[in-house]
Design a protein around this motif. Structure first.
Motif, PDB file in Angstrom:
ATOM      1  N   PHE A  71       0.805  -1.223   0.000  1.00  0.00           N
ATOM      2  CA  PHE A  71       0.000   0.000   0.000  1.00  0.00           C
ATOM      3  C   PHE A  71       0.839   1.274   0.000  1.00  0.00           C
ATOM      4  O   PHE A  71       0.359   2.333   0.393  1.00  0.00           O
ATOM      5  N   GLU A  72       2.087   1.197  -0.463  1.00  0.00           N
ATOM      6  CA  GLU A  72       2.954   2.386  -0.437  1.00  0.00           C
ATOM      7  C   GLU A  72       2.343   3.581  -1.164  1.00  0.00           C
ATOM      8  O   GLU A  72       2.479   4.714  -0.740  1.00  0.00           O
ATOM      9  N   GLN A  73       1.656   3.327  -2.278  1.00  0.00           N
ATOM     10  CA  GLN A  73       1.101   4.422  -3.077  1.00  0.00           C
ATOM     11  C   GLN A  73      -0.400   4.624  -2.834  1.00  0.00           C
ATOM     12  O   GLN A  73      -1.050   5.375  -3.550  1.00  0.00           O
ATOM     13  N   LEU A  74      -0.942   3.932  -1.833  1.00  0.00           N
ATOM     14  CA  LEU A  74      -2.363   4.085  -1.518  1.00  0.00           C
ATOM     15  C   LEU A  74      -2.564   5.377  -0.725  1.00  0.00           C
ATOM     16  O   LEU A  74      -1.919   5.586   0.297  1.00  0.00           O
ATOM     17  N   SER A  75      -3.446   6.231  -1.198  1.00  0.00           N
ATOM     18  CA  SER A  75      -3.653   7.515  -0.520  1.00  0.00           C
ATOM     19  C   SER A  75      -4.847   7.514   0.426  1.00  0.00           C
ATOM     20  O   SER A  75      -4.933   8.353   1.320  1.00  0.00           O
ATOM     21  N   TYR A  76      -5.773   6.575   0.223  1.00  0.00           N
ATOM     22  CA  TYR A  76      -6.977   6.551   1.048  1.00  0.00           C
ATOM     23  C   TYR A  76      -7.612   5.176   0.962  1.00  0.00           C
ATOM     24  O   TYR A  76      -7.632   4.554  -0.099  1.00  0.00           O
ATOM     25  N   ILE A  77      -8.148   4.691   2.088  1.00  0.00           N
ATOM     26  CA  ILE A  77      -8.942   3.461   2.077  1.00  0.00           C
ATOM     27  C   ILE A  77     -10.153   3.684   2.978  1.00  0.00           C
ATOM     28  O   ILE A  77     -10.026   4.121   4.128  1.00  0.00           O
ATOM     29  N   SER A  78     -11.317   3.420   2.442  1.00  0.00           N
ATOM     30  CA  SER A  78     -12.569   3.608   3.196  1.00  0.00           C
ATOM     31  C   SER A  78     -12.914   2.318   3.922  1.00  0.00           C
ATOM     32  O   SER A  78     -12.247   1.286   3.767  1.00  0.00           O
ATOM     33  N   SER A  79     -14.016   2.353   4.669  1.00  0.00           N
ATOM     34  CA  SER A  79     -14.475   1.144   5.349  1.00  0.00           C
ATOM     35  C   SER A  79     -14.834   0.058   4.333  1.00  0.00           C
ATOM     36  O   SER A  79     -14.658  -1.131   4.604  1.00  0.00           O
ATOM     37  N   ALA A  80     -15.305   0.454   3.151  1.00  0.00           N
ATOM     38  CA  ALA A  80     -15.610  -0.530   2.101  1.00  0.00           C
ATOM     39  C   ALA A  80     -14.325  -1.226   1.643  1.00  0.00           C
ATOM     40  O   ALA A  80     -14.317  -2.436   1.404  1.00  0.00           O
ATOM     41  N   GLY A  81     -13.254  -0.480   1.535  1.00  0.00           N
ATOM     42  CA  GLY A  81     -11.965  -1.064   1.160  1.00  0.00           C
ATOM     43  C   GLY A  81     -11.418  -1.961   2.256  1.00  0.00           C
ATOM     44  O   GLY A  81     -10.869  -3.039   1.984  1.00  0.00           O
ATOM     45  N   LEU A  82     -11.564  -1.532   3.516  1.00  0.00           N
ATOM     46  CA  LEU A  82     -11.123  -2.364   4.644  1.00  0.00           C
ATOM     47  C   LEU A  82     -11.896  -3.675   4.682  1.00  0.00           C
ATOM     48  O   LEU A  82     -11.342  -4.729   4.994  1.00  0.00           O
ATOM     49  N   ARG A  83     -13.181  -3.613   4.360  1.00  0.00           N
ATOM     50  CA  ARG A  83     -14.001  -4.827   4.323  1.00  0.00           C
ATOM     51  C   ARG A  83     -13.431  -5.812   3.303  1.00  0.00           C
ATOM     52  O   ARG A  83     -13.344  -7.016   3.566  1.00  0.00           O
ATOM     53  N   VAL A  84     -13.009  -5.310   2.131  1.00  0.00           N
ATOM     54  CA  VAL A  84     -12.434  -6.171   1.098  1.00  0.00           C
ATOM     55  C   VAL A  84     -11.139  -6.811   1.607  1.00  0.00           C
ATOM     56  O   VAL A  84     -10.898  -7.999   1.398  1.00  0.00           O
ATOM     57  N   VAL A  85     -10.315  -6.032   2.296  1.00  0.00           N
ATOM     58  CA  VAL A  85      -9.063  -6.561   2.853  1.00  0.00           C
ATOM     59  C   VAL A  85      -9.370  -7.655   3.879  1.00  0.00           C
ATOM     60  O   VAL A  85      -8.732  -8.711   3.893  1.00  0.00           O
ATOM     61  N   LEU A  86     -10.371  -7.422   4.717  1.00  0.00           N
ATOM     62  CA  LEU A  86     -10.746  -8.413   5.731  1.00  0.00           C
ATOM     63  C   LEU A  86     -11.282  -9.692   5.092  1.00  0.00           C
ATOM     64  O   LEU A  86     -10.935 -10.805   5.512  1.00  0.00           O
ATOM     65  N   LEU A  87     -12.111  -9.556   4.057  1.00  0.00           N
ATOM     66  CA  LEU A  87     -12.619 -10.736   3.342  1.00  0.00           C
ATOM     67  C   LEU A  87     -11.473 -11.524   2.709  1.00  0.00           C
ATOM     68  O   LEU A  87     -11.477 -12.766   2.728  1.00  0.00           O
ATOM     69  N   ALA A  88     -10.486 -10.811   2.172  1.00  0.00           N
ATOM     70  CA  ALA A  88      -9.319 -11.490   1.583  1.00  0.00           C
ATOM     71  C   ALA A  88      -8.561 -12.259   2.662  1.00  0.00           C
ATOM     72  O   ALA A  88      -8.147 -13.403   2.439  1.00  0.00           O
ATOM     73  N   ALA A  89      -8.388 -11.639   3.821  1.00  0.00           N
ATOM     74  CA  ALA A  89      -7.679 -12.303   4.924  1.00  0.00           C
ATOM     75  C   ALA A  89      -8.415 -13.581   5.330  1.00  0.00           C
ATOM     76  O   ALA A  89      -7.789 -14.629   5.537  1.00  0.00           O
ATOM     77  N   LYS A  90      -9.733 -13.516   5.429  1.00  0.00           N
ATOM     78  CA  LYS A  90     -10.519 -14.699   5.813  1.00  0.00           C
ATOM     79  C   LYS A  90     -10.407 -15.798   4.769  1.00  0.00           C
ATOM     80  O   LYS A  90     -10.259 -16.975   5.107  1.00  0.00           O
ATOM     81  N   GLU A  91     -10.492 -15.429   3.485  1.00  0.00           N
ATOM     82  CA  GLU A  91     -10.419 -16.428   2.416  1.00  0.00           C
ATOM     83  C   GLU A  91      -9.042 -17.081   2.383  1.00  0.00           C
ATOM     84  O   GLU A  91      -8.927 -18.294   2.218  1.00  0.00           O
ATOM     85  N   LEU A  92      -8.000 -16.285   2.529  1.00  0.00           N
ATOM     86  CA  LEU A  92      -6.645 -16.851   2.509  1.00  0.00           C
ATOM     87  C   LEU A  92      -6.417 -17.759   3.708  1.00  0.00           C
ATOM     88  O   LEU A  92      -5.784 -18.812   3.583  1.00  0.00           O
ATOM     89  N   ARG A  93      -6.944 -17.383   4.858  1.00  0.00           N
ATOM     90  CA  ARG A  93      -6.815 -18.232   6.049  1.00  0.00           C
ATOM     91  C   ARG A  93      -7.535 -19.559   5.808  1.00  0.00           C
ATOM     92  O   ARG A  93      -7.033 -20.625   6.148  1.00  0.00           O
ATOM     93  N   LYS A  94      -8.727 -19.495   5.204  1.00  0.00           N
ATOM     94  CA  LYS A  94      -9.498 -20.704   4.912  1.00  0.00           C
ATOM     95  C   LYS A  94      -8.732 -21.623   3.948  1.00  0.00           C
ATOM     96  O   LYS A  94      -8.803 -22.843   4.062  1.00  0.00           O
ATOM     97  N   GLN A  95      -7.967 -21.019   3.017  1.00  0.00           N
ATOM     98  CA  GLN A  95      -7.196 -21.804   2.047  1.00  0.00           C
ATOM     99  C   GLN A  95      -5.801 -22.144   2.572  1.00  0.00           C
ATOM    100  O   GLN A  95      -4.979 -22.678   1.840  1.00  0.00           O
ATOM    101  N   ASP A  96      -5.525 -21.808   3.832  1.00  0.00           N
ATOM    102  CA  ASP A  96      -4.228 -22.054   4.458  1.00  0.00           C
ATOM    103  C   ASP A  96      -3.083 -21.378   3.695  1.00  0.00           C
ATOM    104  O   ASP A  96      -2.014 -21.939   3.516  1.00  0.00           O
ATOM    105  N   LYS A  97      -3.350 -20.159   3.230  1.00  0.00           N
ATOM    106  CA  LYS A  97      -2.338 -19.340   2.559  1.00  0.00           C
ATOM    107  C   LYS A  97      -2.044 -18.135   3.439  1.00  0.00           C
ATOM    108  O   LYS A  97      -2.890 -17.692   4.213  1.00  0.00           O
TER     109      LYS A  97
END
Length: 136
Positions: A71-97
């Protein structure tokens, strides 16, 4: 959303460009020893969170062992963006990645700390540090 695949030396690079809204968002994906590093620049907000989620789902599917969001060049993340990051974390954990974020600018790092995301997702100072951590 435009998606293209390129080779850089021995590395396969998945390139995706998404530009939505006045400031928009661009993403670039590269594979490093089985881990995919996604650099995101611009803004992730309600206007483009759905496209960001679709892109992350494709990367998760393509990754062999880990996904890193740079996220070096990311200037802003909203709650909608954080939700996407959280969903990715859950999916990767489920896939043991593994999953990590790196190079967060001051305001983005503050959002991660206030929301407690830094307690859920490993945060690294640099991309090299994150790659070393997930490929160790």
């Amino acid at each position: 959303m435009d998606v293209d695949t390129q080779w850089k030396g021995s590395r396969r690079t998945l390139f995706q460009a998404t530009r939505i809204g006045s400031e928009g968002m661009n993403t670039n994906w590269e594979s490093h020893d089985g881990a995919i590093v996604a650099t995101v620049d611009g803004r992730v907000d309600g206007a483009n969170a759905h496209e960001f989620q679709e892109a992350l789902e494709a990367v998760i599917k393509a990754s062999e062992s880990a996904v890193i969001l740079d996220f070096e060049q990311l200037s802003y993340i909203s709650s909608a963006g954080l939700r996407v990051v959280l969903l990715a974390a859950k999916e990767l954990r489920k896939q043991d990645k593994q999953f990590a974020v790196c190079s967060l600018a001051g305001s983005i790092l503050e959002v991660f700390k206030i929301s407690g995301f830094d307690q859920i997702i490993p945060v690294h100072s640099t991309q090299a540090e994150a790659i070393a951590a997930v490929t160790a």
